[in-house]
Design a protein around this motif. Structure first.
Motif, PDB file in Angstrom:
ATOM      1  N   ALA A 112      16.349   5.810  -7.367  1.00  0.00           N
ATOM      2  CA  ALA A 112      15.507   6.992  -7.299  1.00  0.00           C
ATOM      3  C   ALA A 112      14.226   6.656  -6.556  1.00  0.00           C
ATOM      4  O   ALA A 112      13.626   5.613  -6.777  1.00  0.00           O
ATOM      5  N   GLY A 113      13.823   7.553  -5.693  1.00  0.00           N
ATOM      6  CA  GLY A 113      12.562   7.354  -5.005  1.00  0.00           C
ATOM      7  C   GLY A 113      12.643   6.438  -3.808  1.00  0.00           C
ATOM      8  O   GLY A 113      11.647   6.219  -3.115  1.00  0.00           O
ATOM      9  N   SER A 114      13.808   5.907  -3.555  1.00  0.00           N
ATOM     10  CA  SER A 114      13.926   4.986  -2.431  1.00  0.00           C
ATOM     11  C   SER A 114      13.780   5.718  -1.113  1.00  0.00           C
ATOM     12  O   SER A 114      13.370   5.141  -0.113  1.00  0.00           O
ATOM     13  N   GLY A 115      14.169   7.024  -1.157  1.00  0.00           N
ATOM     14  CA  GLY A 115      14.091   7.775   0.076  1.00  0.00           C
ATOM     15  C   GLY A 115      15.222   7.460   1.042  1.00  0.00           C
ATOM     16  O   GLY A 115      15.303   8.027   2.120  1.00  0.00           O
ATOM     17  N   LEU A 117      16.177  15.606  -9.721  1.00  0.00           N
ATOM     18  CA  LEU A 117      15.452  15.082 -10.876  1.00  0.00           C
ATOM     19  C   LEU A 117      15.115  16.196 -11.848  1.00  0.00           C
ATOM     20  O   LEU A 117      15.301  16.073 -13.058  1.00  0.00           O
ATOM     21  N   LEU A 122       6.757  10.475  -5.980  1.00  0.00           N
ATOM     22  CA  LEU A 122       7.557  10.785  -4.796  1.00  0.00           C
ATOM     23  C   LEU A 122       6.734  11.667  -3.865  1.00  0.00           C
ATOM     24  O   LEU A 122       5.977  12.514  -4.325  1.00  0.00           O
ATOM     25  N   PRO A 123       6.908  11.493  -2.602  1.00  0.00           N
ATOM     26  CA  PRO A 123       6.168  12.348  -1.662  1.00  0.00           C
ATOM     27  C   PRO A 123       6.694  13.779  -1.733  1.00  0.00           C
ATOM     28  O   PRO A 123       7.869  14.006  -1.986  1.00  0.00           O
ATOM     29  N   SER A 160      16.321  14.629   2.215  1.00  0.00           N
ATOM     30  CA  SER A 160      16.655  13.833   1.032  1.00  0.00           C
ATOM     31  C   SER A 160      15.546  13.896   0.007  1.00  0.00           C
ATOM     32  O   SER A 160      15.791  13.920  -1.200  1.00  0.00           O
ATOM     33  N   SER A 161      14.316  13.925   0.479  1.00  0.00           N
ATOM     34  CA  SER A 161      13.177  13.948  -0.434  1.00  0.00           C
ATOM     35  C   SER A 161      13.210  15.199  -1.304  1.00  0.00           C
ATOM     36  O   SER A 161      13.048  15.135  -2.523  1.00  0.00           O
ATOM     37  N   SER A 209      18.416   7.879   0.234  1.00  0.00           N
ATOM     38  CA  SER A 209      19.614   8.500  -0.286  1.00  0.00           C
ATOM     39  C   SER A 209      20.355   9.257   0.811  1.00  0.00           C
ATOM     40  O   SER A 209      19.752   9.770   1.750  1.00  0.00           O
ATOM     41  N   GLU A 242      16.201  15.124  -3.727  1.00  0.00           N
ATOM     42  CA  GLU A 242      16.032  14.167  -4.808  1.00  0.00           C
ATOM     43  C   GLU A 242      15.082  14.710  -5.864  1.00  0.00           C
ATOM     44  O   GLU A 242      15.312  14.572  -7.060  1.00  0.00           O
TER      45      GLU A 242
END
Lengths: 234, 234
Positions: free
Chosen positions: A122-125, B137, B32-33, B129-130, A127, B133
């Motif tokens: 999660a949050g890796s960006g 969540l 997260l951005p 993706s951001s 994905s 994601e």
DNA sequence: CGGCCACTTGAAAACCTTCAACCTATGTGG
DNA sequence: CCACATAGGTTGAAGGTTTTCAAGTGGCCG
């Protein structure tokens, strides 16, 4: 595709879902590409085996391939309840994605095979959009399949609704012609529905008496096909 | 940032959430951005106004910014029930992502502001993706916040659990010191909990009598802070 | 065989709903 | 301003449903 173990019909492999012959069972129609969705199939869990424990640090998201998982939750006030079921094609563990710990214990109610989804951190960006989008679709659809359609009904209607909902989710082929097995005890059904086990017994008796279904032990046959009120897609 | 309307504290703008001063209320901590998450804020909906209807073709996903939405569901067997609430920071409509039609009617229980999320088309493969994601969540966390923690409890405990769960989700600052307003009638609470409205009245009376809370009309004050059993994150 | 577990059944008690009445606040039209 | 209507809320009593308690059955396994 790296083989890690083998077991007849359920090889334990780490593979791309795009190459899986039964991917349709998990992912529904294959309009979206499956490329990039990777999973690792488990050995069959035998009845009673525990896949993961409540409170445990969340380590993975699973998808049920075959069988049935029963979700048990220890209550803060003491005691336990059945919080849900997971049937083939349904996700497990994703609800802990943000809290970080599994919220219930998952136990195999019958011989069960799951696939562990290989998710990016999660949050890796980093994905894959394709994977995220597929999962989002599933997660979004799940509450509707899983939500209690029996809220505010009488005990009799609750039990009837539960069994019809089960037949739908389990994709029983012709529930009015062939009997299927409920993989739970009366006590588990009662706990799930918020009823005493004796009440489940009596409700099943009445439902059989009025001809809505027939039941012998855990084998059920419906009299009328369940309405597709929920759970057609995904 | 294109202004489409204006209304004092709630300008109706289409903007990037990264530029929103209250984005934290919607998206939680900002690890997260938020870049790429775009939304359009609505004018305030007044009490009783309907945001969307059950059965309507799903057109958007909303996030509640302020106020409270009450979800009403027409049952197949006739009658209606309250299927849920949506409080600030919670999503609405995502559960219809796969079925394509809203599953319940969303009505403002009090003056309410929502943001319409601007999502890429499903299956386009062009999703950020951001954004996906972040939404994943939220969607994953929502069942845990929203699920009925009162299954299988007595009427008294159900009402108590409902109010504590409400105080948590509504993020009432000091629920033991300041009174907060339940934005629903006794009948709505009863429908939500599967109880008759009279039973809700009597349960509230008993809870007040035993000192667990005090209530005058719709204003409640708790005696003990609710356990953070659910709904801390997201 | 004996123990255990799931299941079943009956009777009494507890709980919740239903029905009916009444109360209060609010809003509307005269 | 008052009469009236309406909606939400409250209370009591009757009746029905569900739970609880207790006992007993049948299958499975050591």
């Amino acid at each position: 595709m790296r083989h890690t173990r083998h077991n007849g019909r359920t090889p334990c492999v780490e593979t791309d879902c795009a190459a899986c012959p039964v991917a349709r069972r998990c992912w529904g129609d294959l309009a979206l590409p499956l490329e990039g969705v990777r999973a690792r199939r488990s050995m069959p869990l035998e009845r009673g085996a525990v896949l993961l424990h409540q409170g445990e640090r969340m380590g993975a998201v699973y998808i049920v391939v075959r069988g049935c998982l029963i979700l048990r939750e220890d209550l803060a006030r003491g005691g336990q309840r059945v919080a849900g079921l997971r049937l083939p094609g349904e996700l497990l563990g994703i609800e802990s994605y943000s809290s970080g710990a599994y919220s219930s214990t998952a136990e195999a109610a019958t011989e069960t095979v799951v696939c562990r989804l290989l998710l990016p951190a999660a949050g890796s960006g980093h994905s894959s959009s394709s994977l995220l989008e597929r999962i989002l679709l599933k997660v979004a659809a799940q509450p509707e399949r899983t939500a209690a359609p029996w809220a505010g009904l009488s005990a009799l209607e609750r039990v009837a609704a539960f069994i019809e909902n089960y037949a739908l989710r389990a994709r029983v082929p012709r529930p009015t012609e062939t009997a299927f097995i409920l993989p739970m005890t009366r006590a588990d059904i009662g706990s799930y529905l918020g009823l005493a086990p004796e009440t489940v017994v009596r409700a099943l008796g009445q439902l059989q008496g009025s001809g809505r279904l027939s039941i012998h032990g855990r084998a059920v046959r419906l009299a009328e096909p369940p309405l597709e009120c929920a759970a057609p897609a995904a």
